[in-house]
Design a protein around this motif. Structure first.
Motif, PDB file in Angstrom:
ATOM      1  N   SER A 142       0.817  -1.217   0.000  1.00 23.90           N
ATOM      2  CA  SER A 142       0.000   0.000   0.000  1.00 23.90           C
ATOM      3  C   SER A 142       0.847   1.262   0.000  1.00 23.90           C
ATOM      4  N   THR A 173      -7.695  -1.240   0.752  1.00 26.75           N
ATOM      5  CA  THR A 173      -8.150  -0.880  -0.591  1.00 26.75           C
ATOM      6  C   THR A 173      -6.965  -0.582  -1.504  1.00 26.75           C
ATOM      7  N   GLN A 176      -5.325  -3.809  -2.463  1.00 26.14           N
ATOM      8  CA  GLN A 176      -6.126  -4.536  -3.458  1.00 26.14           C
ATOM      9  C   GLN A 176      -5.908  -3.967  -4.853  1.00 26.14           C
ATOM     10  N   GLU A 177      -5.821  -2.630  -4.959  1.00 21.70           N
ATOM     11  CA  GLU A 177      -5.589  -2.004  -6.261  1.00 21.70           C
ATOM     12  C   GLU A 177      -4.215  -2.383  -6.809  1.00 21.70           C
ATOM     13  N   SER A 178      -3.214  -2.451  -5.943  1.00 17.47           N
ATOM     14  CA  SER A 178      -1.866  -2.800  -6.392  1.00 17.47           C
ATOM     15  C   SER A 178      -1.745  -4.270  -6.773  1.00 17.47           C
ATOM     16  N   SER A 180      -4.162  -5.787  -8.447  1.00 22.95           N
ATOM     17  CA  SER A 180      -5.120  -5.976  -9.526  1.00 22.95           C
ATOM     18  C   SER A 180      -4.432  -6.440 -10.804  1.00 22.95           C
TER      19      SER A 180
END
Length: 274
Positions: A142, A173, A176-178, A180
């Motif tokens: 993150s 969050t 999670q984006e990293s 993806s």
């Protein structure tokens, strides 16, 4: 069919061919980050064809080319310094501008407590979408985008402060984006070039040793860089190059080359330019 022909050496030859087709005797080149490696290789392969060159955010060619392991270690080397500077500037800015400041302890101590807590056991994030947990690896992942965009530091400090107070939703969050497919797609594009330039010297079976060494290079970014950019090269990458340029790196150009580097740089450490 083309995967074995996208090395930096191929790029440099293409660039020189473009110079020739344009009718120019020499080039004027500005390279940023990985582009500095292209510039350094061009200057050493074709030193008499350089009119002027500026390289900013410098890649160190010996570490980059030796192996995927040395490249990943070098890529991560500056991140901890940037993170420490983030925390130092937070204390200097005060609580009005940095949420981690003004709690009766330095920001670094506040964050260290969070890292120790997550390393001992994951923290539930029931409000994340989908609900999840913050693991130690998530905490490091993150930080990756934030360390590369100081404009996000006030929000990142607020997210860390919320996590210290028990709400890890924002950090989960971000992790999670990293993780993806889009994020891995970008990493794979980089690996496709760098695995040709400097293949892995160890296989994925050696991951405990490799990632352990990378963590020694950078607590914040070592293992992240390892899994994103070392592991693809180690996992039987389906391409190779038998004519890559590996030096020498001491050719003299007619005009000196200008090197620029941030003192705190999470991708291309200041020492590379030195």
């Amino acid at each position: 069919r083309l995967l074995s022909h996208i090395s930096t050496t191929d790029t440099v030859r293409d660039m020189d061919r473009l110079r020739e087709l344009n009718g120019d005797e020499t080039i004027t080149y500005a390279g940023l980050s990985y582009g500095t490696f292209i510039g350094q290789m061009y200057a050493n392969m074709y030193p008499d064809r350089v009119r002027a060159m500026m390289l900013e955010g410098v890649v160190y060619p010996l570490d980059y080319l030796t192996s995927a392991e040395t490249r990943s270690s070098n890529d991560a080397a500056g991140t901890d310094q940037v993170f420490n500077q983030f925390l130092t500037l937070c204390d200097q800015a005060g609580p009005d501008k940095c949420a981690l400041a003004g709690h009766g302890e330095p920001a670094a101590a506040r964050v260290a407590r969070l890292f120790a807590q997550v390393k001992a056991a994951p923290i539930p994030a029931p409000n994340a979408s989908p609900p999840d947990e913050l693991h130690y690896s998530d905490l490091k992942i993150s930080s990756f985008p934030a360390m590369r965009d100081p404009q996000t530091w006030p929000q990142y400090a607020a997210d860390l402060n919320a996590a210290v107070d028990g709400d890890v939703t924002a950090l989960v969050t971000a992790a999670q984006e990293s993780r993806s497919p889009a994020a891995y797609d970008e990493a794979t594009k980089s690996a496709a070039i760098s695995c040709l330039d400097g293949p892995a010297s160890k296989t994925v079976d050696d991951w405990p040793t490799v990632v352990g060494n990378l963590d020694a290079s950078s607590v914040m970014s070592g293992s992240v860089q390892g899994w994103w950019l070392w592991a693809p090269c180690a996992a039987n990458w389906p391409a190779s190059s038998d004519d890559r340029y590996t030096g020498p790196w001491d050719t003299q150009t007619k005009e000196p080359i200008l090197l620029i580097n941030n003192r705190y740089d999470p991708n291309t450490a200041y020492r590379n330019a030195v």
